[in-house]
Scaffold this motif. Structure first.
Motif: not given
Length: 859
Positions: A569-578, A642-649, A692-696, A698-703
């Protein structure tokens, strides 16, 4: 509301869409790519057209500016670099999401006026090996078949292609054909068991890069069993003897399959005339990707199974306009109209048509090499257009550092913040899908119109217009005096006519008098045209070439092999699908699939995090324990930034290893180690405002009510409320806090008056609560005790984690339906509607029923 006929901006299937300015999205029943079907991403397009986060004015040095200032600075910097350091000191990095008109202008500007071929594209990351394989075999980059072949074939072999998730509409077309003709057979060749495997009659779980051993073995088998088409070979193919001799030196068991599996597949392939071999990133994204392509093409050429109904090799592209980019020469080693930049006659013809002052004399830098040149100082001015290489390229951190090293960087994008845009000296606001007007070409050579149904916001301009404006600033107005995309398209078609003497495959003559505004989806050179049935190819002697292909040595046992790819359900770096809450609800955080035995060896259990490491980089991901990935192998999606995750890229871990022929990165074969991430605490948050994804971890997403986030850390904070308020950006809002008697679990609710605007839950073990329920409380007037309960009451059933993103159907709803008697995918759809739109969740529905069947039978 008037609906506009346009084209989906996601994968290369090229689905037709009916779109309205109010966000209404429907599949176009008249478009021959999809006949009204849409996948979950396409269905959610209406949720991605808002202006939140959009770049609406040019920025210079991080501050709003105007077009004249921004373009004048660009003209000065690019001009100075060319003057002082030569044309090869400048580069463009562009995107398969550009329209063909954009691509054409970019190619014309840099090759014909700046004088360098340093233009490459993120399409290099998805299909460059197919291009190289086609050119080696056919003499030009020709896709032989059409989508109809998928429905007319008696055997479809899917190689390295998770079609159900990455090209769902094609997957559904095959599923429908198989249901109508039960004798059709589908074989899935893939190291992973994917959603696509569930459609297949046979899943061949090869080892990574085992494809060549498999298809070399097939070629040898065809010769041994008299299944070759000798007449076709003698009349239309060169190189057969050398190709066969090399294939006979290959041990098919190096594919990782058993003799019984090989024998069954070889007998099925050789005994079926109508065979289509569909291949995608599992073939292309390899250090030997071009050789894999030619190993497949060898088998089709040796049997003459090409260019006739239901026959042929078929490369399906990942990007929406990768094909259009190939057509106009949008990569470093191409010229427009499938001409060759190495050929002086081709260069002269294009330069003469463009009446350009210079012409790039040789191929430019391919993607990985381009950013190496940025790192070592050879590139003095860089323009990145509609893509995010600081995330999507291998060695992503190194690429980000390379971009930061370039003296002048311009980025054109629709978003104000991307990982790449954050490194730019000049940001240029481009129009996005819904605002753009032009054409795209899909995987079957079908050109469709993408039409605007929204006004351009703020100061945003189309990409082709931005490039023409820059050309004017640099003194080349006469060559770029286009006023509409229709004029650009007309010049592109005219170039095709002007170069017909070279007898290439790309013939756009049927578009010469076309009404651009009313253009209907049309294949070149003609609708339903297949290439090569007549045995005429594009090498100088008119024949195809088979190549001797050497299989790579089996990989030694050792560390994990990391395979990267896409989510459903996602596309590339999620600038649109996110932007779509529905799409994020299915898999809302970065994860790694790991086999149960490997997880046990690492003492990793469900909900734990794992750290994947190379000698220089670490990524932290949620462990998804499943036997759908083989022992010793991991799979992780590439969408998080890096906009959405602290260590997931995840591409930070990918080594910049490329295929030596195509320059395509080997994204499927990364060596990593894995360890359990020993977290001292885990957290979950829901909030009205961005988190803010500021933790060792972290992953944030729209709800559906704002934002959600998953967190973990290796040291518990001294003050939970301070941590929570910092993550949620609510330092000055009143909060209610609840802790259990041991003090280990903490729950905090933030209020604005009586309204819940943030919730935070922390625990020493992975947080267990109804996330959908917590999300639903944001923006409501809910008392603290109820808000912090973490579960819904009896009068508000919890639907559970989303399975069907199209219709927002959760796992608990589905389980209840199965328990009530819905024991088939069709029955589940009738009760819950799950799977009745794009159908890409059907494999998950089938697995759910299967998993529940045995326990229910035992009751």
């Amino acid at each position: 509301m008037t609906l506009t006929r346009t084209t989906c901006p996601y994968c290369g299937v090229g689905c037709g869409v009916l779109a309205g300015a109010d966000g209404t999205i429907k599949g176009d029943p008249e478009h021959p790519a999809n006949f009204g079907r849409l996948c979950s991403k396409g269905s959610a397009l209406g949720e991605t057209i808002d202006l939140e986060g959009r770049l609406l004015a040019p920025q210079v040095g991080g501050k709003d500016s105007d077009w004249d200032t921004a373009l004048s600075l660009m003209a000065e910097k690019f001009g100075a670099a060319i003057r002082d350091h030569g044309p090869d000191s400048v580069a463009f990095y562009v995107s398969g999401q550009l329209l063909t008109e954009d691509y054409y202008i970019a190619n014309k500007l840099i090759k014909g006026f700046m004088g360098t071929a340093n233009i490459d594209t993120n399409s290099r990351l998805c299909m460059a090996s197919s291009v190289a394989g086609h050119k080696r075999a056919f003499g030009t980059d020709t896709v032989p078949g059409t989508y109809r072949d998928l429905e007319e074939a008696d055997l479809i072999v899917l190689v390295g292609s998770n079609l159900a998730w990455c090209h769902p509409v094609l997957h559904q077309r095959i599923a429908a054909a198989k249901e109508a003709r039960p004798d059709m057979r589908v074989v899935n060749v893939d190291p992973r068991k994917t959603a696509t495997s569930d459609l297949a009659d046979t899943h061949l779980r090869i080892v990574p890069d085992g494809d060549i051993a498999l298809f070399n073995g097939l070629l040898a088998h065809l010769a041994e069993t008299g299944a070759l088409n000798r007449a076709y070979i003698d009349s239309h193919v060169n190189g057969f003897d050398a190709a066969l001799a090399q294939a006979q030196q290959t041990n098919p068991l190096d594919s990782g399959l058993t003799e019984a599996e090989l024998d069954e597949f070889y007998r099925l392939w050789s005994g079926t005339q109508k065979v289509v071999t569909v291949y995608s990133q599992g073939v292309n994204q390899s250090g030997c990707g071009t050789d894999k392509v030619n190993a497949i093409l060898n088998c089709h050429l040796a049997t003459g199974r090409i260019g006739t109904p239901g026959c042929g090799p078929f490369s399906v592209t990942g990007q929406p306009n990768a094909m259009g980019g190939r057509e106009v020469g949008g990569m470093a080693n191409m010229l427009a109209n499938h001409l060759d930049i190495e050929n002086p006659d081709h260069r002269a013809a294009v330069q003469g048509f463009w009446q350009s002052p210079v012409m790039a004399p040789q191929p430019g830098l391919k993607a990985v090499d381009m950013f190496r040149a940025c790192a070592d100082g050879r590139i003095k001015a860089l323009w990145v257009i509609s893509t995010n290489p600081a995330v999507s390229l291998p060695d992503a951190d190194g690429v980000a550092q390379a971009i930061a090293n370039v003296p002048f960087v311009a980025v054109s994008d629709i978003m104000a913040r991307t990982d790449t845009g954050d490194l730019a000296h000049v940001l240029l606001p481009a129009t996005g899908w819904g605002e753009k007007d032009g054409t795209v070409t899909n995987s079957e050579r079908r050109i469709s119109r993408q039409r605007a149904f929204l006004p351009a916001p703020g100061q945003a301009r189309p990409d082709w217009k931005i490039m023409c404006d820059l050309a004017g600033k640099m003194g080349w107005s006469e060559g770029f005096d286009f006023e509409t995309p229709a004029q650009v398209f007309a010049e592109y078609v005219a170039l095709s006519a002007a170069t017909t003497d070279f007898a290439r495959d790309l013939d756009l003559s049927l578009f010469a008098d076309a009404d651009y505004a009313a253009l209907i989806p049309t294949q070149w050179p003609a609708n339903d045209k297949r290439f090569f049935a007549d045995g005429k190819f594009y090498h100088a002697d008119g024949k195809a070439k088979m190549l001797p292909i050497t299989a790579p040595a089996p990989r030694a046992a050792g560390d994990f092999t990391l395979n990267t790819g896409r989510n459903r359900d996602q596309w590339h770096t999620m600038t649109r699908s996110g932007k779509s809450p529905r799409l994020g609800a299915h898999l809302a955080e970065p994860y790694a699939e790991i086999h149960p035995d490997d997880a046990a060896a690492l003492t990793v259990t469900e909900g734990d995090l794992i750290a994947l490491q190379t000698p220089t980089k670490t990524a932290v991901l949620r462990a998804l324990i499943t036997d759908r990935t083989a022992k010793g192998q991991l799979f992780a999606p590439m969408h998080w930034t890096r906009q959405q995750s602290s260590a997931g890229w995840i591409n930070a871990l990918a080594a910049p290893v490329v295929d030596p022929v195509s320059g395509q990165p080997a994204s499927k074969m990364n060596r990593v180690t894995a360890t359990k991430f020993n977290a001292a605490w885990y957290g979950f948050a829901a909030a009205r405002a961005p988190i803010n994804p500021d933790a060792p971890y972290a992953a944030v997403a729209r709800s559906l009510t704002g934002w959600q986030g998953e967190f973990a850390g290796q040291t518990a904070p001294e003050c939970w409320e301070a941590l929570a308020s910092g993550l949620l950006g609510l330092p000055d809002h009143p909060a209610s806090q609840m802790r259990d008697h041991s003090g280990a679990q903490t729950r905090i609710a933030f209020y604005e008056g009586d309204t819940v605007i943030g919730l935070f839950f922390a625990s020493p073990i992975p947080v267990s609560l109804s996330r959908n329920h917590a999300i639903s409380l944001i923006g409501t007037d809910t008392p603290p005790l109820q808000a912090l309960a973490g579960r819904s009451g009896a009068d508000q059933p919890d639907p559970g984690t989303t399975v069907c993103a199209c219709l927002n159907v959760g796992i608990n709803t589905l389980r209840a339906a199965v328990e009530a008697g819905a024991r088939s995918v069709e029955a589940l759809g009738a009760v819950t509607c799950a799977g009745t739109n794009c159908g890409s969740c059907k494999p998950e529905l089938a697995r759910l029923i299967e998993d529940m069947r045995a326990p229910m039978a035992a009751e």
